[in-house]
Design an enzyme around this catalytic site. Structure first.
Site, PDB file in Angstrom:
ATOM      1  N   ARG A 268       0.845  -1.194   0.000  1.00 33.93           N
ATOM      2  CA  ARG A 268       0.000   0.000   0.000  1.00 33.93           C
ATOM      3  C   ARG A 268       0.886   1.251   0.000  1.00 33.93           C
ATOM      4  O   ARG A 268       1.047   1.881  -1.016  1.00 33.93           O
ATOM      5  CB  ARG A 268      -0.943  -0.033   1.200  1.00 33.93           C
ATOM      6  CG  ARG A 268      -2.006   1.060   1.177  1.00 33.93           C
ATOM      7  CD  ARG A 268      -3.079   0.773   2.218  1.00 33.93           C
ATOM      8  NE  ARG A 268      -4.124   1.768   2.188  1.00 33.93           N
ATOM      9  CZ  ARG A 268      -4.234   2.788   3.031  1.00 33.93           C
ATOM     10  NH1 ARG A 268      -3.323   2.946   3.984  1.00 33.93           N
ATOM     11  NH2 ARG A 268      -5.235   3.643   2.942  1.00 33.93           N
TER      12      ARG A 268
ATOM     13  N   SER B  23     -11.589  -2.819  -4.180  1.00 37.98           N
ATOM     14  CA  SER B  23     -12.184  -2.460  -2.901  1.00 37.98           C
ATOM     15  C   SER B  23     -13.639  -2.071  -3.104  1.00 37.98           C
ATOM     16  O   SER B  23     -13.954  -1.273  -3.997  1.00 37.98           O
ATOM     17  CB  SER B  23     -11.444  -1.271  -2.281  1.00 37.98           C
ATOM     18  OG  SER B  23     -10.134  -1.622  -1.923  1.00 37.98           O
TER      19      SER B  23
ATOM     20  N   LYS C  99      -7.302   3.285   7.207  1.00 39.55           N
ATOM     21  CA  LYS C  99      -7.679   3.556   5.828  1.00 39.55           C
ATOM     22  C   LYS C  99      -8.537   4.811   5.756  1.00 39.55           C
ATOM     23  O   LYS C  99      -9.236   5.159   6.687  1.00 39.55           O
ATOM     24  CB  LYS C  99      -8.467   2.382   5.225  1.00 39.55           C
ATOM     25  CG  LYS C  99      -7.616   1.151   4.955  1.00 39.55           C
ATOM     26  CD  LYS C  99      -8.464  -0.029   4.559  1.00 39.55           C
ATOM     27  CE  LYS C  99      -9.168   0.158   3.237  1.00 39.55           C
ATOM     28  NZ  LYS C  99      -8.283   0.282   2.083  1.00 39.55           N
TER      29      LYS C  99
END
Length: 214
Positions: free
Chosen positions: A39, A108, A137
């Protein structure tokens, strides 16, 4: 596509303390992690490329699937297994054009409708969440905590694998899998653990417990 993803690590170096991302991944691999996503949104493109290269080498040696979050170009540059996309990223079709039809493309989602659309567009798997409240997140307020009921609804609506993500720990992972997830994706639970290898093993045990309840 048969993708192992009982335990899915999403890296984030600002939560890893005095350990590097590479060290966290190495420990998770030793603990039997099934899938790794790079990420590192706070890093520059060059920094992400260097990290991705190192993680690609580790995961390739271990036979663990490896994808890059968002950046199709970096995924291609390091010969990653694929990419994981969000709402603001390029479409799934564009990722296929750049990476090839054998690439793993994840998406996602937080709703049944988005999950069905992603499956129709050719996603190989879904990251569904945030299941529980999380600070790891960037999530809109109305999607902040969807709960295991939404995970169950998504699992019933699609035929591709899905992992729950967001606020997941060894204590609640079994509930997420029991609801229908194929596995769980975590950042903090492994990255911030005192012993990432042991934390990975504990998470896998919780996933097994949840599968027994399906």
């Amino acid at each position: 596509m048969n993708i192992p993803m009982d335990t899915y690590l999403v890296t984030q170096s600002d939560l890893s303390g005095d350990r590097s991302t590479t060290e966290v991944v190495e420990a998770a691999v030793a603990g039997g992690v099934d899938f790794v996503q790079l990420r590192e949104k706070q890093a520059t493109a060059r920094e992400r490329y260097v990290l991705a290269s190192d993680v690609r080498e580790l995961t390739a040696e271990a036979g663990v699937p490896f994808v890059v979050n968002d950046r199709i170009d970096i995924a291609a540059a390091v010969d990653a297994d694929g990419v994981h996309l969000g709402d603001d990223d390029l479409p799934i079709a564009a990722a296929r054009d750049q990476l090839g039809r054998d690439a793993i493309v994840g998406r996602s989602v937080s709703t049944v409708e988005a999950a069905q659309a992603a499956e129709d567009a050719g996603a190989d798997y879904l990251g569904v969440g945030a299941v529980f409240a999380t600070d790891s997140k960037d999530i809109d307020d109305d999607e902040y905590e969807i709960g295991v009921e939404r995970v169950a609804a998504v699992a019933d609506a699609v035929s591709i694998p899905l992992v729950g993500i967001g606020g997941i720990t060894a204590s609640n992972a079994a509930d997420v899998v029991a609801a229908g997830a194929d596995g769980v994706a975590v950042i903090t639970e492994i990255t911030d653990a005192g012993d990432p290898e042991a934390a990975t093993r504990q998470l896998a045990t919780a996933v097994d417990d949840g599968r027994d309840r399906q």
